[in-house]
Design a protein around this motif. Structure first.
Motif, PDB file in Angstrom:
ATOM      1  N   LEU A  86       0.834  -1.209   0.000  1.00 50.92           N
ATOM      2  CA  LEU A  86       0.000   0.000   0.000  1.00 50.92           C
ATOM      3  C   LEU A  86       0.872   1.263   0.000  1.00 50.92           C
ATOM      4  N   ALA A  87       1.989   1.199   0.713  1.00 47.54           N
ATOM      5  CA  ALA A  87       2.901   2.358   0.735  1.00 47.54           C
ATOM      6  C   ALA A  87       3.411   2.645  -0.675  1.00 47.54           C
ATOM      7  N   LYS A  88       3.801   1.590  -1.395  1.00 46.29           N
ATOM      8  CA  LYS A  88       4.316   1.775  -2.761  1.00 46.29           C
ATOM      9  C   LYS A  88       3.233   2.319  -3.682  1.00 46.29           C
ATOM     10  N   MET A  89       2.028   1.774  -3.527  1.00 44.93           N
ATOM     11  CA  MET A  89       0.917   2.251  -4.359  1.00 44.93           C
ATOM     12  C   MET A  89       0.660   3.740  -4.105  1.00 44.93           C
ATOM     13  N   MET A  90       0.686   4.130  -2.846  1.00 44.96           N
ATOM     14  CA  MET A  90       0.437   5.536  -2.495  1.00 44.96           C
ATOM     15  C   MET A  90       1.535   6.436  -3.069  1.00 44.96           C
ATOM     16  N   GLU A  91       2.767   5.965  -3.009  1.00 41.45           N
ATOM     17  CA  GLU A  91       3.875   6.756  -3.562  1.00 41.45           C
ATOM     18  C   GLU A  91       3.677   6.954  -5.076  1.00 41.45           C
ATOM     19  N   ARG A  92       3.303   5.867  -5.763  1.00 44.12           N
ATOM     20  CA  ARG A  92       3.056   5.951  -7.224  1.00 44.12           C
ATOM     21  C   ARG A  92       1.979   6.970  -7.545  1.00 44.12           C
ATOM     22  N   LYS A  93       0.959   7.031  -6.676  1.00 50.92           N
ATOM     23  CA  LYS A  93      -0.157   7.956  -6.936  1.00 50.92           C
ATOM     24  C   LYS A  93       0.215   9.397  -6.618  1.00 50.92           C
ATOM     25  N   GLY A  94       1.331   9.594  -5.907  1.00 49.62           N
ATOM     26  CA  GLY A  94       1.832  10.962  -5.715  1.00 49.62           C
ATOM     27  C   GLY A  94       1.603  11.592  -4.350  1.00 49.62           C
ATOM     28  N   VAL A  95       1.382  10.779  -3.307  1.00 46.60           N
ATOM     29  CA  VAL A  95       1.218  11.392  -1.976  1.00 46.60           C
ATOM     30  C   VAL A  95       2.566  11.940  -1.498  1.00 46.60           C
ATOM     31  N   ASP A  96       2.549  12.765  -0.445  1.00 45.35           N
ATOM     32  CA  ASP A  96       3.768  13.453  -0.011  1.00 45.35           C
ATOM     33  C   ASP A  96       4.573  12.674   1.019  1.00 45.35           C
ATOM     34  N   ALA A  97       3.910  11.842   1.794  1.00 50.46           N
ATOM     35  CA  ALA A  97       4.576  11.037   2.828  1.00 50.46           C
ATOM     36  C   ALA A  97       3.627   9.907   3.185  1.00 50.46           C
ATOM     37  N   VAL A  98       4.124   8.895   3.888  1.00 47.49           N
ATOM     38  CA  VAL A  98       3.209   7.866   4.395  1.00 47.49           C
ATOM     39  C   VAL A  98       3.403   7.709   5.897  1.00 47.49           C
ATOM     40  N   ILE A  99       2.325   7.343   6.561  1.00 49.53           N
ATOM     41  CA  ILE A  99       2.375   7.051   7.995  1.00 49.53           C
ATOM     42  C   ILE A  99       2.293   5.531   8.114  1.00 49.53           C
ATOM     43  N   ALA A 100       3.404   4.898   8.481  1.00 45.07           N
ATOM     44  CA  ALA A 100       3.418   3.433   8.611  1.00 45.07           C
ATOM     45  C   ALA A 100       2.990   3.094  10.029  1.00 45.07           C
ATOM     46  N   GLU A 101       1.803   2.497  10.132  1.00 47.22           N
ATOM     47  CA  GLU A 101       1.210   2.292  11.460  1.00 47.22           C
ATOM     48  C   GLU A 101       1.172   0.810  11.827  1.00 47.22           C
ATOM     49  N   GLY A 102       1.826   0.467  12.921  1.00 45.32           N
ATOM     50  CA  GLY A 102       1.840  -0.915  13.392  1.00 45.32           C
ATOM     51  C   GLY A 102       0.625  -1.257  14.242  1.00 45.32           C
ATOM     52  N   MET A 103       0.457  -2.562  14.462  1.00 42.64           N
ATOM     53  CA  MET A 103      -0.754  -3.034  15.151  1.00 42.64           C
ATOM     54  C   MET A 103      -0.710  -2.892  16.676  1.00 42.64           C
ATOM     55  N   GLU A 104       0.385  -2.296  17.184  1.00 39.05           N
ATOM     56  CA  GLU A 104       0.417  -1.969  18.613  1.00 39.05           C
ATOM     57  C   GLU A 104      -0.513  -0.800  18.917  1.00 39.05           C
ATOM     58  N   SER A 105      -0.857  -0.062  17.861  1.00 41.70           N
ATOM     59  CA  SER A 105      -1.629   1.186  17.976  1.00 41.70           C
ATOM     60  C   SER A 105      -2.999   1.000  18.604  1.00 41.70           C
ATOM     61  N   GLY A 106      -3.497   2.100  19.143  1.00 38.04           N
ATOM     62  CA  GLY A 106      -4.903   2.148  19.511  1.00 38.04           C
ATOM     63  C   GLY A 106      -5.726   2.410  18.255  1.00 38.04           C
ATOM     64  N   GLY A 107      -6.987   2.007  18.282  1.00 37.41           N
ATOM     65  CA  GLY A 107      -7.880   2.259  17.142  1.00 37.41           C
ATOM     66  C   GLY A 107      -7.807   1.154  16.109  1.00 37.41           C
ATOM     67  N   HIS A 108      -8.211   1.462  14.879  1.00 37.16           N
ATOM     68  CA  HIS A 108      -8.241   0.440  13.830  1.00 37.16           C
ATOM     69  C   HIS A 108      -6.825   0.104  13.365  1.00 37.16           C
ATOM     70  N   ILE A 109      -6.563  -1.152  13.191  1.00 33.08           N
ATOM     71  CA  ILE A 109      -5.178  -1.587  12.961  1.00 33.08           C
ATOM     72  C   ILE A 109      -5.069  -2.624  11.845  1.00 33.08           C
ATOM     73  N   GLY A 110      -3.828  -2.753  11.331  1.00 36.08           N
ATOM     74  CA  GLY A 110      -3.529  -3.804  10.360  1.00 36.08           C
ATOM     75  C   GLY A 110      -2.940  -5.014  11.064  1.00 36.08           C
TER      76      GLY A 110
END
Ligand SMILES: Cc1cc2nc3c(=O)[nH]c(=O)nc-3n(C[C@H](O)[C@H](O)[C@H](O)COP(=O)(O)O)c2cc1C
Length: 321
Positions: free
Chosen positions: A126-150
């Motif tokens: 998904l990070a690579k896809m977002m870069e191809r589409k032209g976003v400025d940065a990505v937030i790589a979020e691990g599953m330790e996080s609160g809220g919805h997770i991967g």
């Protein structure tokens, strides 16, 4: 290896610290976002499934408290997404973070307005896809996080995303002090994002019961709801969360599982936790790092302490002093 701290986006936004307050629906209010930006980080207003006018109200609350740039975190799956983007454009918001979907249909108009766009990504693909589409940065979020997770942990995800893309990577999930921040930078991130740590900030407007629950939590006190039914969310254990997980397992054993009914158990529960402090029925979204959060201090102190510790560990100058 030397730590790279260049992040052209953070420079453009005039931030003092490479620290972002992740958007948090209901909990990430305009007041909290403004406090983070005013103190030199980057605050985000969480908007979930809100209407445009709800977003405008919080943006205006933030603007009353700071002249510094802050962001709006949008849920791309929301039915109201068009009106939310209209408000973002009308109000001159400077940064947008996106979750749950592909922001590319909106990218051109956001960039034309000078808005920085940073999607949250749970994987390298998904990070690579977002870069191809032209976003400025990505937030790589691990599953330790609160809220919805991967599915990936921050430790495994961040270096792989850093290797996969050539845009700045902001690490999120399980960071609450300078040790976590230093580790994320050592993994190649050029900034960090925290959610849970800011929930107990003095400026956080969540209900006292929610704050107390985080302050009391131990390392093992979170649970993932939606593991079986699909929409995985990390919350602090309580009656609702345990019931949700039990019902999911029960449905799995049925010939025709009805996960929709189970999912309804969580409807409206984040708001109930944040605004009413509903101990039994609320979804107290918070990360695994809750166990390490034992104090309620002003946002400015949180940022200052984390950055002093991180720069000390990394042996790099703390230019904010
Ligand atoms: C109460 C709560 C609500 C959240 N809501 C959102 C959201 O609406 N959109 C989003 O992209 N991330 C959301 N997050 C994730 C945060 O933005 C952030 O990435 C995460 O909290 C980082 O992990 P940490 O909790 O370990 O610091 C939420 C997190 C919490 C704790």
């Amino acid at each position: 290896m030397t730590i790279k701290l260049e992040n052209p986006i953070f420079d453009k936004l005039g931030m003092k610290y490479p620290i972002v307050e992740g958007g948090m629906t209901w909990a990430g209010t305009g007041v909290l976002a403004a406090a983070v930006s005013e103190a030199g980080g980057l605050g985000f207003i969480g908007t979930g499934y809100w209407h445009g006018e709800d977003v405008r109200r919080e943006v205006r609350r933030a603007k009353e408290l700071t002249d510094k740039p802050f962001g709006v975190n949008v849920m791309l799956m929301s039915r109201h997404i068009r009106e939310v983007f209209d408000v973002i454009l009308e109000e001159g918001v400077k940064v947008v973070a996106t979750g749950a979907g592909d922001p590319s249909p909106f990218l051109e108009e956001l960039h034309a307005a000078g808005i920085v766009v940073m999607p949250v990504v749970p994987s390298t693909s998904l990070a690579k896809m977002m870069e191809r589409k032209g976003v400025d940065a990505v937030i790589a979020e691990g599953m330790e996080s609160g809220g919805h997770i991967g599915q990936m942990t921050t430790m495994a995800l961040v270096p792989q995303v850093v290797d996969a893309v050539n845009i700045p990577v902001i690490a999120a999930g399980g960071i609450a002090d300078g040790r976590g921040a230093a580790a994320a930078l050592a993994l190649g991130a050029s900034g960090i994002q925290m959610g849970t740590r800011f929930l107990t900030a003095k400026e956080s407007e969540i209900h006292e019961n929610f704050k107390k629950k985080i302050l009391k939590a131990r390392d093992i006190d979170t649970i993932i709801t939606g593991n079986i039914s699909g929409s995985r969310a990390r919350v602090l254990k309580n009656k609702m969360a345990k019931e949700y997980v039990k019902r999911e397992v029960e449905e799995l054993q049925k010939p025709a599982p009805d996960y929709e009914t189970v999912e309804k158990l969580e409807s409206g529960t984040l708001r109930a936790a944040v605004q009413q402090g509903d101990k039994d029925g609320g979804a107290f979204m918070a990360g695994q790092i809750s166990g390490m959060i034992n104090d309620e201090k002003p946002v400015a102190e949180i940022l200052e302490d984390i950055w002093a510790q991180a720069t000390d560990i990394l042996g790099i100058p703390n230019t904010t002093k």
